[in-house]
Design an enzyme around this catalytic site. Structure first.
Site, PDB file in Angstrom:
ATOM      1  N   PRO A  19       0.861  -1.194  -0.004  1.00 19.43           N
ATOM      2  CA  PRO A  19       0.300   0.011   0.028  1.00 19.43           C
ATOM      3  C   PRO A  19       0.937   1.308   0.018  1.00 19.43           C
ATOM      4  O   PRO A  19       1.974   1.258   0.754  1.00 19.43           O
ATOM      5  CB  PRO A  19      -0.941  -0.020   1.155  1.00 19.43           C
ATOM      6  CG  PRO A  19      -0.841  -1.568   1.409  1.00 19.43           C
ATOM      7  CD  PRO A  19       0.604  -2.355   1.045  1.00 19.43           C
ATOM      8  N   GLU A  20       0.433   2.335  -0.750  1.00 18.46           N
ATOM      9  CA  GLU A  20       1.374   3.500  -1.165  1.00 18.46           C
ATOM     10  C   GLU A  20       0.190   4.450  -0.279  1.00 18.46           C
ATOM     11  O   GLU A  20      -0.700   4.143   0.567  1.00 18.46           O
ATOM     12  CB  GLU A  20       1.223   3.861  -2.270  1.00 18.46           C
ATOM     13  CG  GLU A  20       2.476   2.501  -2.933  1.00 18.46           C
ATOM     14  CD  GLU A  20       2.647   2.893  -4.281  1.00 18.46           C
ATOM     15  OE1 GLU A  20       2.667   4.206  -5.025  1.00 18.46           O
ATOM     16  OE2 GLU A  20       3.140   1.978  -5.151  1.00 18.46           O
TER      17      GLU A  20
END
Length: 279
Positions: A2-3
């Protein structure tokens, strides 16, 4: 992994159900994730009210009313999902639901992490600025103060490719592989270009592109390529807007461009770009 948009989406989903609520129960189904969970975790968290939920880089900061903050990182496969009483009864705990919070309103927040690369730590609010996880991190790309001049200053003298510089959390935080590829495409900058040459108007274009891509993804609930879901269980759909990421061999979306998207490997990561549009 996840960014920034995925973590921000999770944060926004948790706020309505956790902020202002008291944690009446914490269930811990294993002793560790990437690192050991806090000693006496349940004892330290139960009875505490959540004052706020913030984000720093890719970390969630759950502020408690006793002056401590619960630091959470989703790792590679982590997700935090919400369940009311009916949903909790209908969906028994999964074997990867490692930590579960129950609020005085009757909601459960389940932290599920199949690969166990996530983490949860407790730290005093006053110690966060100097915490080893945050020390040396670059600026937040969505902050108003982050502009072309700020980026240019951080890139000055750096002879690494600009794509690698964007992935360096000391340059700026939260921009991972997907969003670096997409921002460089929007800015018309080659991922091979040396970072120190991104100055002036070119740096302004890149910052504008970074902010645009991140805001768009947050609005879309992030990118769901494998594990990411929003706290309510909805999938993100920014992946339907990708211009270049994972589109090698497909026509460049720029009007009038007759080239196809290329893929190259930089520092072990796939980079997607248009060699004609990006210089």
């Amino acid at each position: 992994m996840p960014e920034l948009p995925e973590v921000e989406t999770v944060r926004r989903g948790l706020v309505p159900r956790m902020v202002g609520r008291r944690i009446v129960r914490l269930l811990q189904h294993r002793r560790d994730l990437r690192v050991p969970l806090p000693a006496q975790f349940a004892k330290k968290v139960e009875g505490r009210t959540v004052r706020a939920i913030d984000r720093r880089a890719k970390y969630l900061l759950i502020r408690l009313d006793d002056g401590n903050t619960l630091i959470a990182h989703l790792g590679m496969s982590g997700r935090m999902t919400l369940h009311d009483a009916a949903s909790a009864a209908e969906h028994p705990f999964d074997r990867h639901d490692h930590v579960v919070f129950e609020t005085d309103e009757g909601w459960q927040v389940r932290f599920n992490d199949a690969r166990r690369f996530g983490l949860m730590l407790l730290a005093a609010d006053a110690a966060l600025a100097k915490h080893k996880l945050f020390k040396g991190l670059g600026p937040e790309p969505l902050d108003a103060a982050f502009d072309g001049a700020a980026l240019a200053s951080r890139l000055k003298g750096r002879r690494t490719p600009i794509k690698a510089a964007l992935l360096d959390q000391k340059t700026l935080v939260g921009v991972g592989n997907i969003y670096a590829c997409e921002a460089l495409f929007l800015a018309g900058i080659s991922p091979r270009r040396l970072a120190h040459t991104v100055q002036g108007e070119r740096a302004e274009r890149l910052v504008a592109a970074i902010k645009k891509v991140l805001h768009r993804s947050i609005e879309d609930g992030g990118s769901t390529l494998r594990d990411h879901v929003q706290p309510g269980g909805e999938l993100g759909y920014f992946q339907t807007r990708f211009n270049v990421y994972d589109r090698a061999g497909i026509a460049c979306p720029t009007r009038g461009c007759v080239k196809t998207v290329r893929r190259l490997v930089q520092a072990g990561r796939s980079t997607f770009y248009c060699a004609h549009c990006q210089r």
